[in-house]
Write a protein that holds these residues in place. Structure first.
Motif, mmCIF file in Angstrom:
data_model
loop_
_atom_site.group_PDB
_atom_site.id
_atom_site.type_symbol
_atom_site.label_atom_id
_atom_site.label_comp_id
_atom_site.label_asym_id
_atom_site.label_seq_id
_atom_site.Cartn_x
_atom_site.Cartn_y
_atom_site.Cartn_z
ATOM 1 N N UNK A 91 1.964 -1.482 6.149
ATOM 2 C CA UNK A 91 0.700 -2.049 5.680
ATOM 3 C C UNK A 91 0.769 -3.574 5.622
ATOM 4 N N UNK A 92 -0.401 -4.200 5.727
ATOM 5 C CA UNK A 92 -0.445 -5.662 5.655
ATOM 6 C C UNK A 92 -0.372 -6.139 4.214
ATOM 7 N N UNK A 93 0.179 -7.304 4.048
ATOM 8 C CA UNK A 93 0.188 -7.932 2.736
ATOM 9 C C UNK A 93 1.161 -7.330 1.752
ATOM 10 N N UNK B 29 10.623 4.112 4.271
ATOM 11 C CA UNK B 29 10.203 2.713 4.242
ATOM 12 C C UNK B 29 9.650 2.475 2.845
ATOM 13 N N UNK B 30 9.974 1.339 2.279
ATOM 14 C CA UNK B 30 9.429 1.015 0.960
ATOM 15 C C UNK B 30 8.756 -0.352 1.010
ATOM 16 N N UNK B 31 7.528 -0.393 0.533
ATOM 17 C CA UNK B 31 6.766 -1.646 0.522
ATOM 18 C C UNK B 31 6.239 -1.880 -0.889
ATOM 19 N N UNK B 35 -0.091 -4.737 -6.642
ATOM 20 C CA UNK B 35 -0.732 -3.601 -7.291
ATOM 21 C C UNK B 35 0.072 -2.312 -7.249
ATOM 22 N N UNK B 36 0.838 -2.144 -6.152
ATOM 23 C CA UNK B 36 1.500 -0.846 -6.035
ATOM 24 C C UNK B 36 2.748 -0.912 -5.171
ATOM 25 N N UNK B 37 3.504 0.164 -5.256
ATOM 26 C CA UNK B 37 4.668 0.338 -4.397
ATOM 27 C C UNK B 37 4.347 1.501 -3.470
ATOM 28 N N UNK B 38 4.641 1.333 -2.186
ATOM 29 C CA UNK B 38 4.408 2.396 -1.219
ATOM 30 C C UNK B 38 5.744 2.930 -0.729
#
Lengths: 148, 128
Positions: A91-93, B29-31, B35-38
């Motif tokens: 995802x972006x950002x 994958x962790x992003x 606001x949140x963690x994916x």
């Protein structure tokens, strides 16, 4: 000095035991190696299984996160090629903490044990697994022989 | 000779077991953003009903079982029925009530929203 057969026998017995133990160690090693991520880092290929059932072959491939538009299957005679692209879905950002899945382009080809009928081949994509049903050509199918 | 027999016997003592389900570690994958963690995890072949996601005391554990219907003789096999399992430490600031998960094409996507209190806030500086 080995003077009796029983001594020799004992020696080989011990060697067999050692060999079994060694085999088991490497078996365990494979076990973890095989279970690692399949389609992950760049240049890796999807893992596949091949099953044979009388008049058809079934090929299964692990293709997580790939949509059907990004997959190509080619068949010619007994040649099968599966190729595709896994698009980056980051995802972006977002700040990246970990990327093990990666995006890549792959192409894998196989020589099947027999010719298949490309016209009747079917492909389905379900839960990240590609299922290919490949009926064998008439000539390659098993024949029932009646005993006289 | 007796000793040899003993060795052989010991080998036979290994009790036959049914094939246990192998465990596998899904690639993830962790992003993160404000606001949140994916968390994206590759779990090909696992259906929705066989996945469990647990958050307990700061530990997120994922597990999923994959079972294939096998028919025919296997000519070669590079993957098989497995149990995917992996655990992660997650910050206590995750709003557990609002965690969402969806599964598509063998990829599990988790959204872990941060609670309001944990979001970064802009502090306005008052001019004296």
């Amino acid at each position: 000095m080995f003077t009796r057969m029983s001594d020799l026998d004992r020696m080989f017995g011990a060697m067999d035991l050692l060999r079994n133990r060694m085999d088991r160690i490497f078996g365990d090693f494979d076990y973890f190696y095989d279970c690692g991520p399949g389609l992950a880092v760049n240049g890796s290929l999807p893992r596949t299984n091949l099953y044979e059932d009388g008049d058809h072959f079934e090929v299964r491939a692990e293709v997580p996160g790939i949509t059907k538009d990004n997959l190509n299957v080619k068949i010619q005679g007994n040649y099968l090629e599966i190729s595709g692209t896994r698009a980056a879905d980051s995802p972006d950002g977002f700040k990246v903490h970990r990327t093990e899945r990666g995006s890549n382009t792959f192409s894998r080809s196989f020589t099947l044990p027999d010719d298949v009928d490309a016209e009747k081949a079917e492909a389905a994509l379900k839960d990240g697994i590609l299922y290919l049903m490949l009926p064998k050509t008439e000539a390659a199918r098993p024949k029932q022989i009646t005993i006289k | 000779m007796d000793e040899t027999r003993e060795l052989v016997k010991q080998d036979n003592k290994n009790i036959e077991k049914t094939r246990e389900l192998r465990s596998a570690i899904p690639a993830v994958d962790i992003y993160e953003n404000d606001d949140e963690i994916l968390l994206y995890a590759d779990m090909p072949g696992v259906i929705k009903e066989d996945i469990s996601v647990n958050i307990d005391n700061g530990t997120l554990s994922l597990s999923g079982i994959r079972k294939f219907e096998n028919k025919g003789v296997s000519k070669w096999e590079e993957f098989w029925d497995v149990e995917y399992a992996r655990s992660f430490s997650v910050p206590q600031t995750i709003d557990i009530e609002k965690v969402e998960a969806d599964l598509k094409d063998g990829v599990l996507r988790l959204h872990l929203p941060k609670s309001e209190a944990a979001k970064p806030r802009m502090i306005k500086i008052n001019a004296a």
